[in-house]
Scaffold this active site. Sequence first.
Site, mmCIF file in Angstrom:
data_model
loop_
_atom_site.group_PDB
_atom_site.id
_atom_site.type_symbol
_atom_site.label_atom_id
_atom_site.label_comp_id
_atom_site.label_asym_id
_atom_site.label_seq_id
_atom_site.Cartn_x
_atom_site.Cartn_y
_atom_site.Cartn_z
ATOM 1 N N GLU A 19 -12.061 -1.108 9.437
ATOM 2 C CA GLU A 19 -11.715 -1.432 10.815
ATOM 3 C C GLU A 19 -10.936 -0.284 11.436
ATOM 4 O OE1 GLU A 19 -7.968 -4.487 10.008
ATOM 5 O OE2 GLU A 19 -9.955 -5.330 10.216
ATOM 6 N N HIS A 34 4.026 -6.015 13.053
ATOM 7 C CA HIS A 34 3.431 -7.101 12.286
ATOM 8 C C HIS A 34 4.090 -8.393 12.755
ATOM 9 C CE1 HIS A 34 2.358 -9.025 8.178
ATOM 10 N NE2 HIS A 34 2.874 -9.950 8.950
ATOM 11 N N HIS A 91 4.734 -2.298 1.629
ATOM 12 C CA HIS A 91 4.226 -3.661 1.794
ATOM 13 C C HIS A 91 5.165 -4.720 1.251
ATOM 14 C CE1 HIS A 91 0.712 -1.827 3.420
ATOM 15 N NE2 HIS A 91 0.507 -1.145 2.312
ATOM 16 N N ARG A 95 -0.396 -20.605 2.339
ATOM 17 C CA ARG A 95 0.724 -21.089 1.519
ATOM 18 C C ARG A 95 2.013 -20.981 2.324
ATOM 19 N NH1 ARG A 95 2.957 -16.140 1.198
ATOM 20 N NH2 ARG A 95 1.538 -14.408 0.807
ATOM 21 N N VAL A 119 7.737 -16.494 1.895
ATOM 22 C CA VAL A 119 9.134 -16.204 1.572
ATOM 23 C C VAL A 119 10.021 -16.375 2.813
ATOM 24 C CG1 VAL A 119 10.732 -14.357 0.887
ATOM 25 C CG2 VAL A 119 8.575 -14.641 -0.337
#
Length: 449
Positions: A200, A208, A235, A291, A294
């Site tokens: 992409e 983010h 990351h 899910r 954190v």
Amino acid sequence: MFEKLLIANRGEIALRIQRACRELGIKTVAVHSTADSAAMHVRLADETVCIGPPPARASYLNAAAILSAAMITGADAIHPGIGFLSENAEFAQAVEEHGFTFIGPTPEHIRLMGDKIRAKAAAQRLGIPVVPGSGEALRSVAAAEAAARNIGYPVLLKASAGGGGRGMKLARNAADLAQMLPLAQAEARAAFGADAVYLERYLERPRHIEVQLLGDGRGEVVHLGERDCSLQRSHQKLLEEAPSPALAAAARARLCDTAVAALKEIGYRGAGTIEFLFEDGAFYFIEMNTRLQVEHPVSEMISGVDLVREQLRVAAGETLGFSQDDIELSGHAIECRINAESSADFRPSPGRVSEYLAPGGAGVRVDSALYQGYEVPPYYDSLVAKLIVHDATREGAIMRLKRALREYVIAGIDTTIPLHQRLTDDADFRRGAYDIHWLERFLARGRRD
Ligand code: MV4
């Protein structure tokens, strides 16, 4: 509601789930490796089962051992927590096939979102804007070059079975691309057992931003606003906040409403997060996590919703305890991830915690399984605590965070607390002026000083 829940995890998240169970009157079963016999999640559980030796592969990732533990303790449900087996569709399916309830989405939804090519196609079909890309697995260098010419360089190669940034490769021109496609495919095969790679358009300086969602599996879906998770290194997120300092109310509403509509369409059940890159006022879907995350506490702090309680409620077949109109997002929350690592070079720092005193007071939350005398084992993730603060304004939350960081005593091991202190003093951070690459530059500056 369930009578007894097995928590297939460790550390602060196992404790977090246990707290929600206690408040719902659910008995808890802790599973643990031999390295975790004295861990807080084991000490506080109603029942405990040792499931194997220290390496996660032999314990926290050992599905057969976990299912056996659920059987012998008579648990009726299993919460996978974060990491480990939490996004493993085969595990979710095995849990259900053995007659237990899996706390999470259906195996089909986990599988769909785990395949990043299919997930992106689904997002597009559901009306979510995506980054322009190949749309399918690249079968040849010629096909990759054709797709890249169409989209425009630079392009980013991504593994369809990857996610979270693992195995990405940047190509700034056709020569780069020809060289890197076979490498990316070989690495994807070695790391994930599947060599499907897509490409992409590479966004140079995005933020983010992710949306927290919650569905009941019967078509009702709500959002708890967004989180800005741009402050990352390799990351690994270091600090997350909600709301994003980069978003105006209209853009936020557009983003969150689009995400809600998409998950309503597929009848999503449980907690989920849709990740976006945000650049020059536009949003682009990159991945969905099926899910709990954190950083879920920052969304809990601005919404007053207990995400784990709601996960349990919807998994038990109940409806959500509220609708979107009942949710009022208020104030500002910030989470610092505190790792057992050297603040200077991020080297792991396991060992005995000789002194421990957590901060408190108004608007302060600490999610941690640390205690004085605890020995941080060297085998697992180095996250040992999350410090979350909330206040009416971002400025207030930052001041509260600075005072809470000063109060926090963790001795005997190195932690990233000093790094967070430096970060919260930085002028760019205080203005909210950062993107996904900002932290690396900040750290490089610190190394030179
Ligand atoms: C990108 C990107 C730029 N352009 N995709 C990294 C994690 C994974 N979820 C997606 N990632 C990225 N995808 C396009 N088209 C840059 C990243 C990226 C990144 C994203 C979020 C937070 C930190 C990051 C650090 C480096 C690269």
